[in-house]
Design a protein around this motif. Structure first.
Motif, short mmCIF file in Angstrom:
data_model
loop_
_atom_site.label_atom_id
_atom_site.label_comp_id
_atom_site.label_asym_id
_atom_site.label_seq_id
_atom_site.Cartn_x
_atom_site.Cartn_y
_atom_site.Cartn_z
N THR A 197 0.82 -1.21 0.00
CA THR A 197 0.00 0.00 0.00
C THR A 197 0.86 1.27 0.00
N ASP A 198 0.54 2.20 -0.92
CA ASP A 198 1.22 3.49 -1.02
C ASP A 198 2.71 3.36 -1.31
N THR A 258 -2.57 -1.59 -3.51
CA THR A 258 -3.40 -0.39 -3.40
C THR A 258 -2.56 0.88 -3.46
N ASP A 259 -2.91 1.77 -4.41
CA ASP A 259 -2.23 3.07 -4.58
C ASP A 259 -0.73 2.94 -4.85
N ASN A 292 2.60 3.23 -6.84
CA ASN A 292 3.05 4.15 -7.88
C ASN A 292 4.19 3.53 -8.68
N ASP A 331 -6.69 0.95 -7.81
CA ASP A 331 -6.12 2.30 -7.92
C ASP A 331 -4.62 2.29 -8.21
#
Length: 290
Positions: free
Chosen positions: A69-70, A94-95, A97, A120
């Motif tokens: 995540t992130d 999730t999220d 990049n 996402d």
């Protein structure tokens, strides 16, 4: 007590020696991370900006239920990385990049993505040139809300790939380039493409020969400004294809090859409209009356 203390120091010495040996082994890329098990690891917010893993061998890496995540992987270089038999079961992206990630010539042979969650996920402008997905297992892969805007998947090879039960709900394919996509022998039984955005999708010279699209759902699909130049649907089967409310605005089917194409559309409860008939006709499907 003296004996226990001496034993402890001896054990500590062996431990340090073990760590030293481990550190030395990390320098050998051919053995690095072989069969590494990261089950249930939490990597929330990890920043790996511009990390270079060129020629890294990660054969047998197990990332079951790892939480990314992130995580920031901006500029990550995975050129020629070997991820043979990589297990990503239940991985949470999730999220995540992945801006400008380089996956040139990456080997994902035997990849297992069962239950992978890419909610996402951002893949802005990554380079996936010649990515090899030979024999991966993507059963029930969930790509809900995945954003592939501007994505380049040149020469993507999904030969003998299984996408059974794949859910692409709300997927954004804007300006996606799939030049020379090879889906030979592809199984996408019960593929769900509900509400995806395929604006400006480029499928130049895709090969769909022998693909199984049984139960394909294109409900509310929009193919605005779609280019399917050189599309090959040889021996294609679209049994029970659902084209409810399909929009084919400005669709380009230049050099479409429908050799041995067969389609059996499910009959609708209501009489098809003229627009629906036109859509079926545009795809080369025989028009069926209820």
């Amino acid at each position: 007590e003296s004996h226990r203390s001496e034993s402890h120091r001896s054990e500590s010495g062996r431990s340090k020696s073990h760590r030293s040996e481990s550190d030395r082994s990390k320098s050998h890329r051919s053995e690095s991370h072989r069969y590494v098990n990261l089950t249930d690891m939490n990597l929330t917010g990890l920043n790996l900006t511009d990390v270079n893993l060129t020629d890294m061998n990660l054969t047998g890496l197990n990332l079951t239920d790892v939480n990314l995540t992130d995580m920031n992987l901006t500029g990550l270089n995975l050129t020629d990385v070997n991820l043979t038999d990589l297990n990503l079961t239940g991985l949470n992206f999730t999220d995540l990049n992945l801006t400008d990630v380089n996956l040139t010539d990456m080997n994902l042979t035997g990849l297992n993505l069962t239950g992978l969650n890419l909610t996402d996920l951002s893949l802005a402008d990554p380079n996936l040139t010649d990515l090899n997905f030979t024999d991966p297992n993507l059963t029930c892969l969930n790509l809900t809300c995945l954003n592939l805007t501007g994505q380049n998947l040149t020469d993507l090879n999904l030969t003998d790939h299984s996408l059974t039960g794949l859910n692409l709900t709300d997927l954004n394919f804007t300006h996606l380039n799939l030049t020379d996509l090879n889906l030979t022998g592809q199984n996408v039984t019960d593929l769900n493409l509900t509400d995806p955005n395929l604006t400006h999708l480029n499928l130049t010279d895709p090969n769909l020969a022998g693909q199984n699209l049984i139960g394909l759902n294109l409900t509310d699909q929009t193919l605005t400004d779609q280019t399917l130049t050189g599309l090959n649907l040889t021996d294609q089967t679209l049994t029970d294809l659902n084209l409810t409310d399909l929009n084919l605005t400005d669709l380009n089917l230049t050099d479409l090859n429908l050799t041995d194409f067969s389609s059996s559309l499910s009959k609708q409860n209501s009489t098809p409209s003229q627009g629906r008939s036109d859509k079926n006709s545009a795809l080369g499907h025989p028009i069926q009356e209820s």
